[in-house]
Design a protein around this motif. Structure first.
Motif, PDB file in Angstrom:
ATOM      1  N   ILE A   1       0.846  -1.369  -0.023  1.00  0.00           N
ATOM      2  CA  ILE A   1       0.220  -0.021   0.050  1.00  0.00           C
ATOM      3  C   ILE A   1       0.624   1.052  -0.193  1.00  0.00           C
ATOM      4  N   ASP A   2       0.703   2.096  -0.852  1.00  0.00           N
ATOM      5  CA  ASP A   2       1.099   3.643  -0.746  1.00  0.00           C
ATOM      6  C   ASP A   2       0.251   4.385  -0.002  1.00  0.00           C
ATOM      7  N   LEU A   3       0.659   4.690   0.959  1.00  0.00           N
ATOM      8  CA  LEU A   3      -0.185   5.578   2.113  1.00  0.00           C
ATOM      9  C   LEU A   3      -0.352   7.050   1.279  1.00  0.00           C
ATOM     10  N   ALA A   4       0.657   7.481   0.600  1.00  0.00           N
ATOM     11  CA  ALA A   4       0.367   8.752  -0.028  1.00  0.00           C
ATOM     12  C   ALA A   4      -0.555   8.822  -0.953  1.00  0.00           C
ATOM     13  N   ALA A   5      -0.877   7.705  -1.751  1.00  0.00           N
ATOM     14  CA  ALA A   5      -1.900   7.640  -2.702  1.00  0.00           C
ATOM     15  C   ALA A   5      -3.377   7.464  -1.928  1.00  0.00           C
ATOM     16  N   CYS A   6      -3.253   7.144  -0.631  1.00  0.00           N
ATOM     17  CA  CYS A   6      -4.562   6.739   0.021  1.00  0.00           C
ATOM     18  C   CYS A   6      -4.858   7.697   1.383  1.00  0.00           C
ATOM     19  N   ARG A   7      -4.970   9.002   0.942  1.00  0.00           N
ATOM     20  CA  ARG A   7      -5.285   9.965   2.021  1.00  0.00           C
ATOM     21  C   ARG A   7      -6.451  10.050   2.434  1.00  0.00           C
ATOM     22  N   GLU A   8      -7.084   9.909   1.310  1.00  0.00           N
ATOM     23  CA  GLU A   8      -8.589   9.693   1.666  1.00  0.00           C
ATOM     24  C   GLU A   8      -9.154   8.217   2.312  1.00  0.00           C
ATOM     25  N   ARG A   9     -10.065   8.612   3.102  1.00  0.00           N
ATOM     26  CA  ARG A   9     -10.584   7.364   3.714  1.00  0.00           C
ATOM     27  C   ARG A   9     -11.230   6.282   2.849  1.00  0.00           C
ATOM     28  N   GLU A  10     -11.670   6.584   1.748  1.00  0.00           N
ATOM     29  CA  GLU A  10     -12.373   5.671   0.758  1.00  0.00           C
ATOM     30  C   GLU A  10     -11.160   5.093   0.013  1.00  0.00           C
TER      31      GLU A  10
END
Lengths: 186, 347
Positions: free
Chosen positions: B180-189
């Motif tokens: 998982i790239d957390l920077a690409a997942c900054r939105e909850r969804e």
């Protein structure tokens, strides 16, 4: 509904409509976050073990389980049991019954576990008594040697028995291990 | 041991009989604590004893403090008073202060073999220094404490403490262990979609942080601090607590690290927040979160905020769980096994 603080070994819960028993529950708390409870659960239907983690505050479904005493009737491609007070009959698959199916004799009282009224598993008494229908002739007096021989029982099961035990005799079986315990007089 | 010894033991309550059986662990514990204090004393740290019963026990919404009378609580960490002492000692002149405390802290509502409702926390601060100085402290201290425990520093519950510690950022750890790239997942969804992809449950009430921890607990944490100790650094800014934040436009991070060894989280370090306005804002946000969750809302520690107003020097601080560390050094299955009186409900 259960709270996460209720989760402990042995508790039965329901996940996606399927009953599970918790085999391991561990409280985990990250340094800067909510607490979680990490569980290993065994399906009461398939016996498979799964991992599941619940956050504090989540609700977990209770499991509508009922245990009823029933008598074994007969087996075809399924095992059939009857509640002798209500005459209600239920059937379980060989998978649901498991290895102990080989020790079921007519009218044996077992405990049937029902989930939402549907049978999912059975529990036999720890000991059952069954008659030997086929084995090599007994060696008289040989009560010392640890050698054993196969013996076929009235239910079709084959167990290892000591050499002195004879065809036609009754023996006691431990259903938890599937092993011979002793001879019984009938 | 006299012949009567056996008879006298038989009359003891079970917990006290167990205490007697744990006497070697208790002797080791005392030796390790003495070595730890000697280490800090020799490095020029001043041991400061802070109050246990306070107005503000720490405000993080996930901690449950024990009440201690009208408007008072038992501390969940000695952090606020140690920082006050650090500011006061820095203001008094001399060299940049270094302070530490062997503190007893209290947290309700925590269970399991690795949590104790009261435990021993070793907390230390270095003024005018950063997180690297704390990593060096740990790399020196841990093998030394293993020796003091009579344990093998190359095998602390499977971890070789003599090797340089593994350095990993949270973002790297999520990429490596969960894809998982957390920077690409900054939105909850976006994060929820990744959690589902991993086959993990998502509850509608889960916050971004809850989803983060579902992955962290299942995929990341079990792989930390195994062959060597791990320094896991740079947490999401939402988990900053009292650490400074680096405003990276890609993925802002809290300048914090946690230490893992023997598969267990042992310490938590901050590049300390010194900005009084930001500190007040975070405390008020925590109080609002506590109020919203129906939790007790302790008062602010105005003396602490006044100390920051007067000027806190840049500093790095760290809290080390002593009971857990001892368990890892000795290969014990939890922190309970290291204390004389593990809690029970009756005594």
């Amino acid at each position: 509904m259960y709270e996460t603080s209720d989760l402990r070994k042995g508790l039965k819960v329901e996940i996606d409509g399927e009953p599970y028993v918790i085999v391991e529950a561990q409280f985990v708390k990250p340094g800067k976050g909510n607490a979680f409870t990490r569980c290993k659960l065994k399906s009461l239907v398939t016996g498979l073990v799964i991992d599941r983690t619940w956050r504090s505050g989540e609700k977990i479904d209770r499991c509508n389980l009922e245990e009823r005493k029933m008598e074994f009737l007969y087996a075809d491609d399924q095992y059939h049991f009857m509640d002798t007070t209500t005459y209600e009959q239920v059937a379980l698959s060989p998978d649901q019954v498991g290895d102990v199916g080989q020790f079921l004799s007519e009218n044996l009282e077992v405990s049937v576990l029902l989930h939402n009224g549907k049978p999912i598993s059975i529990d036999l008494p720890n000991f059952v008594e069954l008659q030997i229908v086929e084995t090599e002739p007994g060696v008289k007096g040989d009560t010392k040697s640890s050698t054993t021989k196969p013996a076929k029982l009235s239910t079709g099961a084959v167990v290892q028995v000591p050499l002195f035990v004879d065809q036609g005799e009754w023996i006691r079986i431990d259903t938890r291990t599937g092993q011979y315990v002793e001879r019984v007089k009938k | 041991m006299t012949a009567e010894g056996g008879d006298r033991r038989a009359g003891l309550p079970a917990r006290l009989r167990a205490l007697g059986e744990r006497r070697r662990v208790l002797a080791t514990r005392a030796r390790v604590l003495a070595a730890l204090r000697a280490f800090f004393d020799e490095c020029g740290f001043l041991h400061v004893e802070t109050p246990v019963r306070v107005v503000c026990p720490g405000l993080e919404p996930h901690l449950v403090p024990f009440p201690a009378g009208e408007g008072r609580w038992l501390i969940t960490s000695p952090e606020l008073h140690l920082k006050k002492a650090l500011v006061a000692l820095a203001a008094a002149g001399d060299a940049p202060p270094r302070i530490y405390e062997v503190a007893r802290v209290f947290r309700d509502d925590e269970g399991g073999p690795w949590h104790l409702p009261e435990f021993t926390m070793i907390e230390w601060y270095r003024a005018e220094e950063g997180l690297e100085a704390l990593v060096r402290d740990l790399e020196e201290l841990l093998p030394l404490l293993a020796e003091a425990a009579g344990a093998d520093p190359r095998n602390a519950s499977g971890t070789d403490l003599t090797l340089p510690f593994e350095r990993l950022t949270v973002r790297e750890a999520f990429a490596r262990h969960a894809g998982i790239d957390l920077a690409a997942c900054r939105e909850r969804e976006a994060l929820a979609a990744e959690v589902r992809r991993l086959g993990l449950p998502v509850d509608p009430a889960d916050t971004w942080d809850d989803l983060f921890f579902r992955v962290f607990l299942d995929r990341v944490e079990p792989r930390l601090g195994r062959e060597r100790a791990t320094i896991l650094a740079e947490y999401p800014a939402s988990q900053a607590a009292l650490a400074r934040v680096r405003e990276d436009p890609d993925f802002p991070v809290a300048l914090r690290f946690e230490l893992y060894a023997g598969g267990v989280e042992l310490a938590n370090a901050f590049d300390e927040l010194t900005d009084p306005a930001e500190q007040r804002r975070r405390h008020e946000a925590d109080r609002a979160a506590r109020r919203a969750a129906g939790l007790a809302v302790p008062d602010l520690d105005e003396e602490f905020l006044a100390a920051l107003e007067a000027g806190m020097p840049p500093a790095a601080g760290i809290a080390l769980g002593f009971d857990r560390l001892l368990a890892v050094l000795l290969g014990l299955p939890g922190a309970r096994a290291t204390v004389a009186f593990p809690p029970d409900d009756r005594a």
